[in-house]
Design an enzyme around this catalytic site. Sequence first.
Site, mmCIF file in Angstrom:
data_model
loop_
_atom_site.group_PDB
_atom_site.id
_atom_site.type_symbol
_atom_site.label_atom_id
_atom_site.label_comp_id
_atom_site.label_asym_id
_atom_site.label_seq_id
_atom_site.Cartn_x
_atom_site.Cartn_y
_atom_site.Cartn_z
ATOM 1 N N SER A 108 0.817 -1.211 0.000
ATOM 2 C CA SER A 108 0.000 0.000 0.000
ATOM 3 C C SER A 108 0.855 1.267 0.000
ATOM 4 C CB SER A 108 -0.931 -0.007 1.220
ATOM 5 O OG SER A 108 -0.182 -0.268 2.394
ATOM 6 N N GLY A 109 2.172 1.135 -0.018
ATOM 7 C CA GLY A 109 3.050 2.310 0.006
ATOM 8 C C GLY A 109 3.443 2.768 -1.389
ATOM 9 N N CYS A 154 17.777 5.515 -2.825
ATOM 10 C CA CYS A 154 17.664 6.178 -4.128
ATOM 11 C C CYS A 154 18.853 7.104 -4.395
ATOM 12 C CB CYS A 154 16.346 6.920 -4.248
ATOM 13 S SG CYS A 154 15.934 7.959 -2.834
ATOM 14 N N ASN A 196 13.313 8.129 -8.436
ATOM 15 C CA ASN A 196 13.572 7.492 -7.131
ATOM 16 C C ASN A 196 12.647 6.311 -6.855
ATOM 17 O OD1 ASN A 196 11.795 9.982 -6.954
ATOM 18 N ND2 ASN A 196 11.239 8.916 -5.063
HETATM 19 N N1 NAP Z 1 10.065 6.317 -1.644
HETATM 20 C C1 NAP Z 1 11.245 6.113 -2.197
HETATM 21 O O1 NAP Z 1 11.631 6.793 -3.147
HETATM 22 C C2 NAP Z 1 12.164 5.021 -1.662
HETATM 23 C C3 NAP Z 1 13.263 4.658 -2.454
HETATM 24 C C4 NAP Z 1 14.111 3.632 -2.000
HETATM 25 C C5 NAP Z 1 13.840 3.001 -0.784
HETATM 26 N N2 NAP Z 1 12.775 3.374 -0.026
HETATM 27 C C6 NAP Z 1 12.517 2.630 1.234
HETATM 28 O O2 NAP Z 1 11.494 1.671 0.957
HETATM 29 C C7 NAP Z 1 10.642 1.490 2.090
HETATM 30 C C8 NAP Z 1 9.208 1.821 1.684
HETATM 31 O O3 NAP Z 1 9.151 3.165 1.259
HETATM 32 P P1 NAP Z 1 7.819 3.880 0.725
HETATM 33 O O4 NAP Z 1 8.248 5.201 0.238
HETATM 34 O O5 NAP Z 1 7.070 2.971 -0.161
HETATM 35 O O6 NAP Z 1 7.027 4.065 2.130
HETATM 36 P P2 NAP Z 1 5.480 4.288 2.372
HETATM 37 O O7 NAP Z 1 4.810 4.885 1.189
HETATM 38 O O8 NAP Z 1 5.381 5.006 3.672
HETATM 39 O O9 NAP Z 1 4.901 2.807 2.546
HETATM 40 C C9 NAP Z 1 5.194 2.037 3.681
HETATM 41 C C10 NAP Z 1 4.486 0.713 3.600
HETATM 42 O O10 NAP Z 1 4.776 -0.012 4.793
HETATM 43 C C11 NAP Z 1 3.567 -0.420 5.423
HETATM 44 N N3 NAP Z 1 3.739 -0.370 6.888
HETATM 45 C C12 NAP Z 1 4.111 0.694 7.631
HETATM 46 N N4 NAP Z 1 4.168 0.364 8.943
HETATM 47 C C13 NAP Z 1 3.811 -0.943 9.014
HETATM 48 C C14 NAP Z 1 3.681 -1.880 10.069
HETATM 49 N N5 NAP Z 1 3.909 -1.521 11.350
HETATM 50 N N6 NAP Z 1 3.338 -3.163 9.758
HETATM 51 C C15 NAP Z 1 3.094 -3.514 8.484
HETATM 52 N N7 NAP Z 1 3.185 -2.668 7.436
HETATM 53 C C16 NAP Z 1 3.546 -1.415 7.713
HETATM 54 C C17 NAP Z 1 2.535 0.552 4.952
HETATM 55 O O11 NAP Z 1 1.269 -0.087 5.020
HETATM 56 P P3 NAP Z 1 -0.041 0.623 5.621
HETATM 57 O O12 NAP Z 1 -0.072 2.014 5.097
HETATM 58 O O13 NAP Z 1 -1.147 -0.251 5.095
HETATM 59 O O14 NAP Z 1 0.098 0.562 7.106
HETATM 60 C C18 NAP Z 1 2.978 0.801 3.512
HETATM 61 O O15 NAP Z 1 2.500 -0.217 2.672
HETATM 62 C C19 NAP Z 1 11.205 2.417 3.175
HETATM 63 O O16 NAP Z 1 12.033 1.674 4.026
HETATM 64 C C20 NAP Z 1 12.012 3.452 2.387
HETATM 65 O O17 NAP Z 1 13.097 3.966 3.153
HETATM 66 C C21 NAP Z 1 11.911 4.360 -0.453
#
Ligand code: NAP
Length: 356
Positions: free
Chosen positions: A12-13, A153, A324
């Site tokens: 969902s993220g 990223c 990213n």
């Molecule tokens: N965004 C970028 O450009 C990027 C690039 C490289 C790496 N990353 C890394 O990739 C990871 C995800 O990033 P994102 O940007 O996709 O984050 P995000 O949009 O905040 O999504 C986080 C996801 O984790 C789930 N989640 C959060 N807390 C949880 C819990 N306690 N138990 C189970 N599920 C949980 C959320 O589900 P619900 O909302 O349903 O709770 C959501 O599906 C992070 O570690 C980030 O540092 C991000």
Amino acid sequence: VELVSAGIVGASGMLGGELLRVLSVHPVLRSECIVAGARAGESIVAVHPHLRDVLHGSFERHDASAIAERCRVAFVALPAEEAATTVPALLDAGVEVVFDLSPAYRLKDAELHDRWYPDARRDPDLAAAAVYGLPELNRKAIAEARLVAMPGCSATAALLALGVLTKLDVPLDAVVIDAKSGSSGSGGALRTSALHSLRGGGVAPYAMTSHRHVPEIRQACGEFGLHPAGAEVRLGMSVFSVDLVRGLSAAVYVLSDGAPRSEDVRRGLHRRYRAEPFIRVQPAQGTTTPLPDPKAVIGSNFCDIGGGVDADGGRIVVVAALDNVAKGGATQAVQACNAWLGIAETTGLLSTPIWP
Ligand SMILES: NC(=O)c1ccc[n+]([C@@H]2O[C@H](COP(=O)([O-])OP(=O)(O)OC[C@H]3O[C@@H](n4cnc5c(N)ncnc54)[C@H](OP(=O)(O)O)[C@@H]3O)[C@@H](O)[C@H]2O)c1
């Protein structure tokens, strides 16, 4: 072709949504377990409207053994604190390989890890065994890994830019990385600083004197020989939030007394990346090909790189631009998974970026 079922945990993220999009057109991988946290039970398209009529149904609740029963591979796109324990649970349950997009298993040094990610209490044996997931640097190890720690990223962009140093024999004084990042880089959680009214139109230094990707970049520079062996290179990064949704640009300034010519840098980049399908090296400045701009790679797994020399300033300047969410996150994880599966790394990933 035999299909390979994948679990997407954190579906969902931001990265989860991109994984679902890419896997929906992938000829081998398919999203089998689509797992959310608090949003489990909600309709997938209510969260990801771009997937309407592509995917149906609701997010599942996390259950490691259910994922292991139905999936060979898992992508984990959770906050580091959650990933730290979810990754070992998936492997223990019997998933063959995990691609962790969080920072939980990137750093080898336990002290550095605890300093930057104090809440991510991880499995130390797994941390030692994890393989850094930048395919252009580490594809052989990725192909044999059980846990692939995908790069951040800005680390991806900086390390791909620094790759040119393997082709230039120059003494290094210092490396300064100046990165500009779009708002999707900080994920989908609601924060005041992420409000459009506060962020739009601004250029806010959000990590002015350091950033959590710096130790990861240093570690990879040593591991993959991006600076002369044994050299203690000063390296730092500043990151700015800019008015983009997707997109990351990293300008890498290599300060060196023995600055080569612009032509050497350009040739070095070509030699380093000529066999890489996702790295598009820009020809010399002054040609009609534009210099790297994230705008020209959005929605794709490409990283555009260009470089030259500022002889008066004693700087080699290399700029890398990527999306990213894609090459900096989800599509790069699919590229690594393709390498693990032993199929062409480009499988399912050759879509052309959007423009304008
Ligand atoms: N965004 C970028 O450009 C990027 C690039 C490289 C790496 N990353 C890394 O990739 C990871 C995800 O990033 P994102 O940007 O996709 O984050 P995000 O949009 O905040 O999504 C986080 C996801 O984790 C789930 N989640 C959060 N807390 C949880 C819990 N306690 N138990 C189970 N599920 C949980 C959320 O589900 P619900 O909302 O349903 O709770 C959501 O599906 C992070 O570690 C980030 O540092 C991000």
